[in-house]
Design a protein around this motif. Structure first.
Motif, short mmCIF file in Angstrom:
data_model
loop_
_atom_site.label_atom_id
_atom_site.label_comp_id
_atom_site.label_asym_id
_atom_site.label_seq_id
_atom_site.Cartn_x
_atom_site.Cartn_y
_atom_site.Cartn_z
N LEU A 298 47.59 -11.08 46.77
CA LEU A 298 48.41 -11.13 47.97
C LEU A 298 47.54 -10.96 49.21
N SER A 299 46.60 -10.04 49.17
CA SER A 299 45.72 -9.80 50.32
C SER A 299 44.94 -11.07 50.67
N HIS A 300 44.46 -11.77 49.66
CA HIS A 300 43.74 -13.02 49.89
C HIS A 300 44.67 -14.08 50.51
N ALA A 301 45.87 -14.19 49.98
CA ALA A 301 46.83 -15.17 50.51
C ALA A 301 47.20 -14.84 51.96
N VAL A 302 47.46 -13.57 52.23
CA VAL A 302 47.83 -13.16 53.59
C VAL A 302 46.66 -13.40 54.55
N ALA A 303 45.44 -13.19 54.08
CA ALA A 303 44.27 -13.48 54.92
C ALA A 303 44.25 -14.96 55.32
N ARG A 304 44.55 -15.83 54.37
CA ARG A 304 44.61 -17.27 54.69
C ARG A 304 45.74 -17.58 55.66
N LEU A 305 46.88 -16.94 55.45
CA LEU A 305 48.02 -17.15 56.35
C LEU A 305 47.72 -16.61 57.75
N GLU A 306 46.91 -15.55 57.82
CA GLU A 306 46.45 -15.05 59.12
C GLU A 306 45.56 -16.08 59.80
N ASP A 307 44.68 -16.72 59.02
CA ASP A 307 43.80 -17.76 59.57
C ASP A 307 44.61 -18.89 60.20
N TYR A 308 45.77 -19.21 59.61
CA TYR A 308 46.64 -20.26 60.14
C TYR A 308 47.47 -19.77 61.33
N GLY A 309 47.48 -18.45 61.54
CA GLY A 309 48.29 -17.88 62.61
C GLY A 309 49.74 -17.69 62.23
N TRP A 310 50.05 -17.73 60.94
CA TRP A 310 51.43 -17.64 60.48
C TRP A 310 51.86 -16.22 60.13
N VAL A 311 50.89 -15.36 59.87
CA VAL A 311 51.16 -13.97 59.51
C VAL A 311 50.11 -13.11 60.20
N ARG A 312 50.48 -11.89 60.53
CA ARG A 312 49.49 -10.93 61.01
C ARG A 312 49.72 -9.62 60.26
N THR B 2 54.68 -14.33 62.05
CA THR B 2 54.57 -14.68 63.47
C THR B 2 55.58 -15.77 63.81
N GLU B 3 55.74 -16.02 65.10
CA GLU B 3 56.62 -17.12 65.53
C GLU B 3 56.12 -18.44 64.97
N ALA B 4 54.80 -18.63 65.01
CA ALA B 4 54.22 -19.88 64.46
C ALA B 4 54.51 -19.99 62.96
N GLY B 5 54.45 -18.87 62.25
CA GLY B 5 54.76 -18.86 60.82
C GLY B 5 56.23 -19.17 60.57
N HIS B 6 57.09 -18.61 61.40
CA HIS B 6 58.52 -18.90 61.27
C HIS B 6 58.80 -20.37 61.56
N ASP B 7 58.16 -20.88 62.59
CA ASP B 7 58.33 -22.30 62.93
C ASP B 7 57.87 -23.19 61.77
N ARG B 8 56.74 -22.83 61.16
CA ARG B 8 56.23 -23.63 60.04
C ARG B 8 57.18 -23.58 58.86
N LEU B 9 57.72 -22.39 58.59
CA LEU B 9 58.68 -22.24 57.50
C LEU B 9 59.93 -23.09 57.75
N VAL B 10 60.45 -23.03 58.96
CA VAL B 10 61.64 -23.82 59.31
C VAL B 10 61.35 -25.31 59.16
N GLU B 11 60.13 -25.72 59.46
CA GLU B 11 59.73 -27.13 59.32
C GLU B 11 59.67 -27.57 57.86
N VAL B 12 59.18 -26.68 57.00
CA VAL B 12 58.92 -27.03 55.60
C VAL B 12 60.13 -26.77 54.69
N ALA B 13 60.97 -25.82 55.04
CA ALA B 13 62.06 -25.38 54.16
C ALA B 13 62.99 -26.50 53.70
N PRO B 14 63.39 -27.43 54.57
CA PRO B 14 64.30 -28.48 54.07
C PRO B 14 63.71 -29.31 52.94
N SER B 15 62.44 -29.62 53.01
CA SER B 15 61.80 -30.38 51.94
C SER B 15 61.74 -29.57 50.65
#
Length: 152
Positions: A74-88, A104-117
């Protein structure tokens, strides 16, 4: 309850069919998320769980439990998500060792974009082939097996 340790032919067939279905479903979800969003299912799941948490944040150890990942994975995955600016990550209040993962807001926006698919993949693959009564039965079966496992 049988004393025979072996599965009956019907149980063996059902078990193997379940394993094939589970593997194929996971592979399809993984492939579709990679194709559409460029992210593995594990990252999507982290974003989704954080989006549903109060304040869009959760203690890392709780998040690891929910997504069924080791602390280090999980720590490794969250580190990658931090790199994308989606989690802090932030220090948990009143706990020098604890950390919060925060969507983050950017992470929420990305989730909203991807969730329908993602929802379309799950619905079309898992639920569209089932009748309404099969869906109810499938839910009951899953809930029964899960309840038995959580009683341990």
């Amino acid at each position: 309850m049988r004393n025979d340790p072996w599965l009956t032919p019907e149980q063996q067939t059902t078990w193997r069919t379940f394993l094939m279905m589970s593997s194929a479903l996971n592979a399809r979800i993984e492939r579709d998320l990679q194709r559409v969003a460029g992210m593995p299912h594990a990252y999507y799941l982290i974003l989704a769980m954080l989006s549903e948490a109060p304040g869009r944040s959760m203690r890392m150890h709780q998040l690891a439990e929910i997504v069924q990942a080791s602390q280090s994975r999980l720590s490794h995955a969250v580190a990658r998500l931090e790199d994308y600016g989606w989690v802090r990550r932030e220090q948990a209040p009143g706990d020098k060792r604890g950390q919060l993962a925060i969507l983050t807001e950017a992470g929420h926006d990305r989730l909203v974009e991807v969730a329908p698919s993602h929802a379309e993949t799950v619905r079309s693959t898992m639920f569209d082939p089932l009748s309404d009564s099969q869906l109810v039965e499938f839910h009951d079966i899953c809930a029964t097996v899960l309840a038995q496992m959580t009683d341990d």
